[in-house]
Design a protein around this motif. Sequence first.
Motif, short mmCIF file in Angstrom:
data_model
loop_
_atom_site.label_atom_id
_atom_site.label_comp_id
_atom_site.label_asym_id
_atom_site.label_seq_id
_atom_site.Cartn_x
_atom_site.Cartn_y
_atom_site.Cartn_z
N GLN A 260 3.11 -42.09 19.23
CA GLN A 260 1.62 -43.24 18.96
C GLN A 260 1.73 -44.54 19.38
O GLN A 260 2.68 -45.09 19.16
N SER A 261 0.80 -45.19 20.10
CA SER A 261 0.67 -46.21 20.77
C SER A 261 -0.20 -47.11 19.59
O SER A 261 -0.97 -46.54 18.93
N HIS A 262 0.17 -48.48 19.58
CA HIS A 262 -0.34 -49.37 18.55
C HIS A 262 -1.22 -50.39 19.35
O HIS A 262 -0.88 -50.38 20.43
N GLN A 263 -2.13 -51.06 18.90
CA GLN A 263 -2.71 -52.11 19.43
C GLN A 263 -2.04 -53.09 20.22
O GLN A 263 -2.48 -53.79 21.04
N ASN A 264 -1.07 -53.64 19.57
CA ASN A 264 -0.04 -54.47 20.07
C ASN A 264 0.76 -54.17 21.32
O ASN A 264 1.60 -55.02 21.72
N GLY A 265 0.44 -52.67 21.59
CA GLY A 265 1.23 -52.24 22.75
C GLY A 265 2.47 -51.72 22.42
O GLY A 265 3.20 -50.85 23.46
N ALA B 155 15.50 -45.89 19.20
CA ALA B 155 15.18 -46.91 18.25
C ALA B 155 13.84 -46.71 17.73
O ALA B 155 13.37 -46.91 16.57
N SER B 156 12.94 -46.31 18.63
CA SER B 156 11.33 -46.28 18.32
C SER B 156 11.19 -45.24 17.43
O SER B 156 10.72 -45.03 16.46
N TYR B 157 12.07 -44.04 17.40
CA TYR B 157 11.92 -43.09 16.62
C TYR B 157 12.41 -43.51 15.23
O TYR B 157 11.79 -43.09 14.22
N LEU B 158 13.54 -44.20 15.18
CA LEU B 158 14.07 -44.81 13.72
C LEU B 158 13.22 -45.77 13.28
O LEU B 158 13.39 -45.99 11.98
N GLY B 159 12.21 -46.53 14.10
CA GLY B 159 11.55 -47.54 13.30
C GLY B 159 12.23 -48.98 13.29
O GLY B 159 12.06 -49.62 12.52
N ILE B 160 13.23 -49.15 14.35
CA ILE B 160 14.03 -50.30 14.34
C ILE B 160 13.83 -50.82 15.99
O ILE B 160 13.71 -50.20 16.75
N THR B 161 14.82 -52.11 16.08
CA THR B 161 14.88 -52.31 17.46
C THR B 161 16.03 -52.01 18.26
O THR B 161 16.74 -51.30 17.41
N PRO B 162 16.14 -51.91 19.43
CA PRO B 162 17.21 -51.47 19.93
C PRO B 162 18.46 -52.09 19.83
O PRO B 162 19.50 -51.60 19.76
N VAL B 163 18.26 -53.54 19.49
CA VAL B 163 19.38 -54.57 19.06
C VAL B 163 19.97 -53.92 17.87
O VAL B 163 21.23 -53.82 17.47
N PHE B 164 19.11 -53.71 16.71
CA PHE B 164 19.48 -53.17 15.63
C PHE B 164 20.29 -51.67 15.59
O PHE B 164 21.07 -51.65 14.76
N ILE C 113 7.15 -40.10 17.28
CA ILE C 113 7.21 -39.20 16.11
C ILE C 113 8.19 -38.07 16.20
O ILE C 113 8.71 -37.75 15.19
N LEU C 114 8.37 -37.75 17.51
CA LEU C 114 9.10 -36.15 17.52
C LEU C 114 9.75 -36.41 18.88
O LEU C 114 8.91 -36.69 19.79
N PHE C 115 10.74 -35.67 19.06
CA PHE C 115 11.50 -35.45 20.31
C PHE C 115 11.35 -33.99 20.28
O PHE C 115 11.67 -33.08 19.34
N CYS C 116 11.23 -33.52 21.44
CA CYS C 116 11.16 -32.10 21.69
C CYS C 116 11.88 -31.51 22.98
O CYS C 116 11.40 -31.33 24.11
N PRO C 117 13.31 -31.52 22.80
CA PRO C 117 13.99 -30.86 23.91
C PRO C 117 13.91 -29.42 23.93
O PRO C 117 12.87 -28.78 23.46
#
Length: 192
Positions: free
Chosen positions: A61-66, A173-182, A71-75
């Motif tokens: 899902q894309s958000h207004q802030n870019g 990180a996007s899937y987990l709801g965190i930043t890549p640094v975290f 939501i899901l990975f489909c391998p």
Amino acid sequence: MMHGLFFQNIARHIQLDAEEEALLKAKLHCRAVSKNESLLKAGEHSKMIYFVTKGCLRIYQSHQNGEETNILFCPENWWASDVMSFSTGIPATYSIDALEDGEVIGIDYRDLEKLYIQVTKLERFFRILFQNGFALYQNRLTLALSTSADVRYVLFNQQYPMLRNRISQKQIASYLGITPVFLSMIRKRLVS
């Protein structure tokens, strides 16, 4: 060769005879996808449900802030669609992109509706598929609301053991709801 994995997936829940398999096979759309290729954009109508035979798709899902939230990975051996849009014809909430070069098999909504009449067993298969998908989404929502990022990362690795080294840390990180640094900090903490 693309059809082998597809029909193995179907056979997990229903058994098709040769005539039923031929009817279904005639309605399948096989195609190669390139990394970053879009199969569905939010706002479009999802006319296809995809089965991944090679590579990995992401539903996001894309958000207004870019920013984007995966939501899901489909391998391989997974199905991908914006189910609400596919089932009802409303505009899609989610987008679907390829994270890797790969191959997918698509089934058009109208063709699937006809197949439900011709091959009634397919209704059972897709009912099970959608029930399992709904359970997966409920579980994902519960985990997102009630567990720490460390626990979500461990569970990600259990659900997608083959993806940790195939897709970028940014996507995970996007899937987990965190930043890549975290995410990097969590990985270091869990290794030590």
